[in-house]
Design a protein around this motif. Structure first.
Motif, PDB file in Angstrom:
ATOM      1  N   ARG A  17       5.746   9.904  -4.658  1.00 25.13           N
ATOM      2  CA  ARG A  17       4.941  10.154  -5.850  1.00 25.13           C
ATOM      3  C   ARG A  17       4.433   8.835  -6.457  1.00 25.13           C
ATOM      4  N   VAL A  18       5.293   7.822  -6.520  1.00 20.03           N
ATOM      5  CA  VAL A  18       4.888   6.521  -7.076  1.00 20.03           C
ATOM      6  C   VAL A  18       3.782   5.910  -6.220  1.00 20.03           C
ATOM      7  N   MET A  19       3.908   6.008  -4.903  1.00 17.62           N
ATOM      8  CA  MET A  19       2.884   5.468  -4.011  1.00 17.62           C
ATOM      9  C   MET A  19       1.553   6.198  -4.205  1.00 17.62           C
ATOM     10  N   GLU A  20       1.589   7.515  -4.345  1.00 15.34           N
ATOM     11  CA  GLU A  20       0.361   8.280  -4.584  1.00 15.34           C
ATOM     12  C   GLU A  20      -0.267   7.892  -5.921  1.00 15.34           C
ATOM     13  N   MET A  21       0.569   7.703  -6.942  1.00 13.40           N
ATOM     14  CA  MET A  21       0.054   7.306  -8.251  1.00 13.40           C
ATOM     15  C   MET A  21      -0.582   5.918  -8.169  1.00 13.40           C
ATOM     16  N   HIS A  22       0.052   5.006  -7.445  1.00 17.19           N
ATOM     17  CA  HIS A  22      -0.486   3.656  -7.293  1.00 17.19           C
ATOM     18  C   HIS A  22      -1.852   3.697  -6.613  1.00 17.19           C
ATOM     19  N   ARG A  23      -1.977   4.489  -5.584  1.00 17.74           N
ATOM     20  CA  ARG A  23      -3.264   4.600  -4.877  1.00 17.74           C
ATOM     21  C   ARG A  23      -4.352   5.190  -5.759  1.00 17.74           C
ATOM     22  N   ALA A  24      -3.940   5.998  -6.769  1.00 16.19           N
ATOM     23  CA  ALA A  24      -4.902   6.596  -7.700  1.00 16.19           C
ATOM     24  C   ALA A  24      -5.082   5.728  -8.954  1.00 16.19           C
ATOM     25  N   ASP A  25      -4.596   4.470  -8.905  1.00 12.44           N
ATOM     26  CA  ASP A  25      -4.678   3.532 -10.030  1.00 12.44           C
ATOM     27  C   ASP A  25      -4.004   4.055 -11.290  1.00 12.44           C
ATOM     28  N   ARG A  26      -2.880   4.738 -11.088  1.00 10.66           N
ATOM     29  CA  ARG A  26      -2.068   5.203 -12.209  1.00 10.66           C
ATOM     30  C   ARG A  26      -0.720   4.509 -12.143  1.00 10.66           C
TER      31      ARG A  26
END
Length: 75
Positions: A17-26
């Motif tokens: 989840r953290v990796m997905e958020m990082h990729r979405a600039d969150r």
């Protein structure tokens, strides 16, 4: 200013989840706050927000953050 590498323990689902958020600039607030708290615990004063670096492949999974710290506050 020096960088301090911080490893935050987590489970695989959170790491994903953290990796997905990082990729979405969150930002994953809980893990970023944990990295800041760890820098304080080690005796350093953070100079800014931790920067997410990535995720380890081992067990347990860890989130990697770089925290810029003030060198004047070193032990």
């Amino acid at each position: 200013m020096p960088l301090l590498r911080i490893e935050v323990d987590c489970d695989r689902a959170t790491a994903r989840r953290v990796m997905e958020m990082h990729r979405a600039d969150r930002v994953h607030r809980e893990s970023r706050d944990a990295a800041t708290a760890e820098a304080w615990r080690r005796g350093w004063t953070p100079a800014g927000d931790p920067q997410f670096i990535g995720v380890t492949n081992g067990e347990p999974v860890r989130l990697l953050y770089d925290v810029e710290v003030y060198s004047e506050t070193a032990r």
